[in-house]
Motif scaffolding. Structure first.
Motif, PDB file in Angstrom:
ATOM      1  N   GLU A 205       0.809  -0.998  -0.094  1.00 47.91           N
ATOM      2  CA  GLU A 205       0.079  -0.096   0.042  1.00 47.91           C
ATOM      3  C   GLU A 205       0.749   1.150   0.066  1.00 47.91           C
ATOM      4  OE1 GLU A 205      -3.949   0.488   2.074  1.00 47.91           O
ATOM      5  OE2 GLU A 205      -2.512   1.759   3.306  1.00 47.91           O
ATOM      6  N   VAL A 206       0.589   2.086  -0.872  1.00 45.48           N
ATOM      7  CA  VAL A 206       1.271   3.577  -1.101  1.00 45.48           C
ATOM      8  C   VAL A 206       0.370   4.593  -1.181  1.00 45.48           C
ATOM      9  CG1 VAL A 206       1.825   2.882  -3.523  1.00 45.48           C
ATOM     10  CG2 VAL A 206       3.397   4.602  -2.247  1.00 45.48           C
ATOM     11  N   CYS A 207       0.678   5.700  -0.482  1.00 47.92           N
ATOM     12  CA  CYS A 207      -0.295   6.944  -0.488  1.00 47.92           C
ATOM     13  C   CYS A 207       0.899   7.991  -0.962  1.00 47.92           C
ATOM     14  CB  CYS A 207      -0.579   7.082   0.713  1.00 47.92           C
ATOM     15  SG  CYS A 207      -1.969   8.655   0.701  1.00 47.92           S
ATOM     16  N   GLY A 208       0.441   8.623  -1.854  1.00 43.39           N
ATOM     17  CA  GLY A 208       1.113   9.832  -2.131  1.00 43.39           C
ATOM     18  C   GLY A 208       0.560  11.006  -2.763  1.00 43.39           C
ATOM     19  N   THR A 209       1.026  12.273  -2.837  1.00 48.21           N
ATOM     20  CA  THR A 209       0.434  13.441  -3.254  1.00 48.21           C
ATOM     21  C   THR A 209       0.255  13.411  -5.059  1.00 48.21           C
ATOM     22  OG1 THR A 209       2.474  14.632  -3.448  1.00 48.21           O
ATOM     23  CG2 THR A 209       1.071  14.946  -1.385  1.00 48.21           C
ATOM     24  N   GLY A 210       1.080  12.440  -5.553  1.00 47.36           N
ATOM     25  CA  GLY A 210       0.756  12.312  -6.786  1.00 47.36           C
ATOM     26  C   GLY A 210       1.644  11.118  -7.345  1.00 47.36           C
TER      27      GLY A 210
END
Length: 277
Positions: A205-210
């Motif tokens: 799982e990866v969360c980023g601004t873009g």
């Protein structure tokens, strides 16, 4: 630049995509079957002349699924959001009656709300099944016969946290977006491990601004490479993160099957989603 609504109402739509049949979600030359083309045709049947306003939250590749995919469109007549969902689902089927996308909810939004530009962050999940037998084709996952090292996967994932030029893990699109800044801020990056009767499940799982083009799949492929018995070291992995555009490719880009866009955070601009009963 976001196009403002002159007449009518802007709506946000929340969709779920199976990652099958469509050749991605972006606009493509006719007659390539993309989600954008199919959804635009459906909207034109409901409100002729409004398909040009359709904007997707992301340009997903063929084979990538989404449990949370948003678009916005400007309709020249007011709709009850739940009625709009029902009407779209009545049209979102292919001639063979198979359904590869479903509209889950809709919301009336402000005239400057934008499915892409209003997003604060996006979350992707990549699923891998490690087992002695391959899964059925209906399961959206990558199959591996051999287990990669879990400790190396987790250590590598944590190295992505923070702001980096991650173009060494991405690919060029061949359009104007290749000239945009490659700096991306990764807010969350971790692996989860679970087991059932089928085998061992690995979920990244990866969360980023873009994210850059094929960046998540490049990150997964690189981590699998160094976590395999013949993989490269964490030192070369760290060097690739630091090198940016000059980085040498670590591993191969992981297949699209296995990747899902799972969440989009709009902060205070989160639509007031209305789901049909």
């Amino acid at each position: 630049m976001t196009t403002m609504v002159v007449n009518g109402q802007r709506y946000a739509l929340l969709l779920e995509l199976a990652g099958t049949h469509y050749a991605g979600t972006a606009i493509q030359p006719a007659p390539i079957p993309t989600l954008h083309r199919h959804l635009a045709e459906c909207l034109d049947q409901l409100c002729p002349g409004t398909a040009a306003s359709l904007q997707c939250c992301s340009r997903l590749d063929a084979g990538v699924a989404a449990s949370c995919f948003t678009v916005h469109c400007d309709l020249n007549q007011n709709w009850s959001p739940t009625k709009l969902v029902q009407a779209l689902n009545g049209l979102l089927r292919w001639p063979d009656h198979q359904r590869h996308a479903s509209c889950l909810a809709a919301a009336a939004v402000a005239a400057d709300w934008d499915a892409w530009r209003s997003a604060r962050s996006k979350t992707y999940r990549y699923r891998i099944l490690c087992s002695g037998a391959p899964p059925l084709h209906q399961q959206h996952c990558l199959w591996l016969r051999r287990q990669p090292r879990h400790d190396i996967l987790q250590q590598a994932a944590h190295l992505f946290l923070g702001q980096h030029d991650l173009s060494g893990f991405a690919c060029l699109r061949g359009d104007a977006s290749d000239l945009w800044s490659p700096q991306r801020h990764i807010l969350r990056s971790q692996w989860e491990f679970d087991e059932d009767q089928r085998g061992q499940w690995l979920t990244y799982e990866v969360c980023g601004t873009g994210f850059l083009y094929k960046q998540v799949r490049g990150m997964v492929g690189a981590m699998l490479s160094i976590a395999s018995r013949d993989g490269e070291s964490l030192i070369s992995f760290s060097a690739a993160i630091a090198a940016g555009r000059q980085a040498s490719r670590v591993g191969d880009v992981a297949p699209a099957k296995g990747l899902t866009l799972s969440a989009i955070d709009y902060g205070q601009a989160q639509p007031n989603w209305q789901h049909p009963a």
